[in-house]
Design an enzyme around this catalytic site. Structure first.
Site, mmCIF file in Angstrom:
data_model
loop_
_atom_site.group_PDB
_atom_site.id
_atom_site.type_symbol
_atom_site.label_atom_id
_atom_site.label_comp_id
_atom_site.label_asym_id
_atom_site.label_seq_id
_atom_site.Cartn_x
_atom_site.Cartn_y
_atom_site.Cartn_z
ATOM 1 N N ASP A 52 -37.383 -68.361 125.439
ATOM 2 C CA ASP A 52 -38.661 -68.229 126.142
ATOM 3 C C ASP A 52 -38.761 -66.933 126.928
ATOM 4 O O ASP A 52 -39.870 -66.449 127.171
ATOM 5 C CB ASP A 52 -38.866 -69.431 127.067
ATOM 6 C CG ASP A 52 -39.301 -70.671 126.294
ATOM 7 O OD1 ASP A 52 -40.121 -70.528 125.378
ATOM 8 O OD2 ASP A 52 -38.795 -71.764 126.578
ATOM 9 N N TYR A 89 -44.618 -76.772 128.688
ATOM 10 C CA TYR A 89 -43.636 -76.989 129.746
ATOM 11 C C TYR A 89 -43.912 -76.105 130.959
ATOM 12 O O TYR A 89 -44.444 -74.990 130.834
ATOM 13 C CB TYR A 89 -42.226 -76.680 129.257
ATOM 14 C CG TYR A 89 -41.373 -77.898 128.953
ATOM 15 C CD1 TYR A 89 -40.843 -78.666 129.984
ATOM 16 C CD2 TYR A 89 -41.094 -78.277 127.642
ATOM 17 C CE1 TYR A 89 -40.056 -79.774 129.716
ATOM 18 C CE2 TYR A 89 -40.300 -79.379 127.369
ATOM 19 C CZ TYR A 89 -39.780 -80.122 128.413
ATOM 20 O OH TYR A 89 -39.004 -81.221 128.140
ATOM 21 N N GLU A 123 -38.315 -63.877 123.789
ATOM 22 C CA GLU A 123 -39.357 -63.882 122.763
ATOM 23 C C GLU A 123 -40.766 -63.939 123.363
ATOM 24 O O GLU A 123 -41.744 -63.710 122.654
ATOM 25 C CB GLU A 123 -39.138 -65.052 121.809
ATOM 26 C CG GLU A 123 -37.879 -64.862 120.971
ATOM 27 C CD GLU A 123 -37.504 -66.084 120.130
ATOM 28 O OE1 GLU A 123 -36.872 -65.889 119.066
ATOM 29 O OE2 GLU A 123 -37.820 -67.222 120.533
#
Length: 665
Positions: free
Chosen positions: A294, A378, A297
């Site tokens: 996370d 999330y 990328e």
């Protein structure tokens, strides 16, 4: 207070804009360039005087030419009237991270593509304005015939209305393969039509019944906070540090030091969450590709949520804005991206002398520096806490919405849990790699592993209860991948190689890691080869300016495992007396619960650093007794606080509402 720009201060919007303006004058970037971040070149900047121009690195892409570059430059400052550019180093065009803006471009194009429209119609979905497409990283799963293209794959979601929670309604079986440069849907995998979720997933007040009655709980500091802020420098009791912020990592702490009497003693030169890896452990066709870096990328900086309208911090709050470069090359300000506040933390120390009836107790308080990042479904909160006894903790709070898949009528998931009719939540994991540039009592440190053993020598242990603590110095990088083991009371000491305490021991800080797991994937699998750093719970390396990220500089669509910490270890550099970089890898194995639906109560993991022979004795003996601060008994009428409550601003107004989050769709 007025201040001059320090080398470690986050880049300003003006600095970002002046460098981007120069990049835009170069014809090679084309008519529609895309950007992925600008970063301070910290290794060079640290030696600069306050106010000078600062060295930076910027990534720009020309999607029409399948080309990308890392551009170096300097911002303007007291030593230079204008910004300037340096080198243009070509980068594999596939590998820069994906900005939120690039993600939105492909999402908008994909949901109206004929292949997607046709597949949605089979499922009775005709209004594509209610469809989300989240482009997901495809590293390791690139189709062979598309290996040279900048790719993504899509998860598809459907809302019943504009304000619906789309992440509660996965469109099962539908997997588009996307070209990020051309904004095209190359192909669509359709693994069969499954029933859509029959139950809503809204989590707003009143959806599932009336709100419970909750009594007010006031947090007040009538005399204001105990910390001082000068620009991005913070002092609090005996602690001092500087606030930084980067595109890749978000919040960074620089030069963390503790004042011991008249001496300011360094502890950490730099601390940040360096990477997050989230592998999903389900072979379902819409889940098996889910494994994300996370930070590498996408980037923590631009995913940082504004705390301006949220009840994220209570009490006397100081906010820091953050500036990032968006995917279109514009400087974007994240208002109130970082929160600073004090918290009561129960008992610091206590003893009751039962012979005299005398009781001594001190309340603990901590200084908390935090930010939240929203990564599609999330939400992650990162809380660095400094304590009065010299300890440092990182707590990571995981919340938001589970990433779910569809499941057929009458079926039960093999690799996850049911959370709603026709909705399953796959088992998955969260790994957080933290980078700690240590400076315990100076720049030269060593790493020592400590564990408990029973004393086997019967002459030394005649009663069988003697336990010895065994220390093992990690002398070089070949041995610097370590595993935690609570069954042996395992911990690590980060020792100074220059200073000793009055007992002749090296002064040190102790690292304890209670939250770890292992990867439950087969050796040789893509999930395992993509992130070899998760094979150990702690790594150590000798500082090198170019070794910034545990996964390497550009992990998106990179060769699996070819770069990063496991590659650096091959140099086998000495670590005893090195400028030491320690990389804790904390993790949670998330086997979902129905009670985590439709939104997760916070789950917490973290690690702790505490002084271990660093001080002569308990450093918190100077904390005053409570009665010298305020009465230990509740006052008849509590004084009003000027800046308390949920998200209070400088004018005393309080705001509680939805934060300014981010989603890819």
């Amino acid at each position: 207070m007025t201040h001059s720009r320090h080398w470690s201060d986050p880049l300003t919007s003006e600095e970002i804009a002046e460098v981007v303006a120069l990049v835009r004058t170069d014809d090679r970037i084309g008519l529609q360039p895309r950007f992925w971040g600008i970063a301070l070149e910290e290794s060079l900047a640290r030696a600069l005087a306050t106010g000078q121009g600062r060295p930076v690195r910027l990534v720009v892409m020309n999607p029409d030419a399948h080309a990308a570059w890392e551009v170096t430059g300097w911002t303007s400052g007291t030593d230079r009237a204008t910004a300037s550019l340096g080198s243009w180093t070509p980068v594999d065009a596939k590998r820069p991270g994906v900005s939120s803006d690039e993600a939105r471009l492909i999402a908008q194009a994909a949901r109206n593509h004929p292949l997607i429209v046709e597949a949605l119609a089979k499922r009775g979905i005709t209004d594509t304005s209610l469809v989300w497409v989240d482009p997901e990283s495809i590293t390791g799963f690139e189709p062979e015939d598309l290996a040279d293209r900048r790719l993504s794959w899509g998860t598809v979601w459907h809302r019943e209305s504009a304000d619906d929670n789309g992440y509660a309604r996965p469109v099962a079986g539908l997997v588009p393969i996307l070209d990020l440069e051309t904004l095209d849907v190359i192909r669509v995998e359709d693994h069969g039509v499954l029933p859509m979720a029959s139950e809503g997933g809204n989590y707003r007040s009143g959806t599932w019944g009336p709100d419970r009655a909750v009594a007010p709980l006031e947090i007040t500091q009538a005399d204001g906070p105990g910390f001082d802020v000068d620009g991005h420098e913070v002092t609090w009791q005996n602690w001092s540090f500087r606030i930084g912020f980067t595109h890749r990592e978000g919040l960074v702490l620089h030069d963390v030091s503790y004042r011991d009497g008249d001496v300011v003693r360094p502890v950490l030169r730099r601390a940040a969450v360096n990477e997050m890896y989230v592998p999903y452990l389900d072979s379902d066709p819409t889940a098996y590709r889910k494994n994300f870096f996370d930070w590498g990328e996408y980037g923590a900086g631009p995913l940082t949520a504004s705390l301006e309208l949220g009840c994220d911090c209570v009490g006397e709050i100081h906010y820091f804005d953050a500036n990032v470069l968006d995917g279109h090359g514009e400087a974007k300000t994240i208002t109130n991206g970082v929160c600073l506040h004090e918290e009561d933390f129960s008992t610091l120390w206590k003893h009751v002398n039962t012979r005299t009836g005398e009781s001594d107790v001190r309340r603990s308080r901590r200084l908390v520096i935090s930010f939240f990042a929203t990564v599609a479904n999330y939400d992650y909160g990162f809380y660095w806490s400094l304590y009065q006894d010299g300890a440092i903790e990182l707590e990571i709070k995981l919340t938001g919405i589970l990433s779910v898949s569809g499941i057929d009528d009458g079926q039960m998931p093999r690799y996850g849990r049911m959370v709603s009719p026709n909705v399953q939540a796959p088992t998955h994991q969260h790994y957080f790699a933290v980078r700690l540039d240590t400076a315990v009592d100076g720049p030269q440190n060593r790493l020592v592993e400590v564990h408990a053993e029973v004393e086997e020598d019967e002459e030394l242990n005649p009663f069988g209860n003697a336990c010895k603590m065994v220390s093992n110095t990690i002398v070089s990088e070949k041995d610097a991948g370590r595993m935690a083991d609570s069954s042996r009371a395992m911990h690590w000491r980060i020792e100074s190689t220059d200073r000793t305490n009055r007992f002749g021991e090296s002064t040190s800080y102790r690292l304890m890691m209670p939250n770890t797991t292992k990867l439950f994937a087969k050796p040789g699998s893509i999930v395992e080869r993509k992130a070899p750093f998760v094979s150990k719970h702690l790594w150590a390396s000798a500082y090198a300016a170019e070794e910034r990220f545990i996964t390497g500089e550009y992990p998106n669509q990179a060769d699996l495992g070819a770069e990063g910490i496991t590659a650096w270890q091959q140099a086998d550099r000495p670590l005893d007396g090195a400028e030491l970089v320690v990389w804790p890898v904390i993790a949670v194995h998330h086997y979902p619960r129905p009670e985590e639906w439709p939104i997760m109560p916070v789950a917490r993991i973290g690690f702790r650093l505490e002084p271990d022979g660093f001080f002569t004795r308990n450093p918190s003996l100077d904390v005053p007794a409570q009665e010298s601060i305020s009465s230990c008994h509740a006052p008849a009428a509590a004084p009003a606080a000027a800046h308390s409550g949920c998200g209070c601003g400088s004018g005393g107004s309080c705001h509680c509402g939805p934060g300014a989050g981010h989603h890819h769709g």
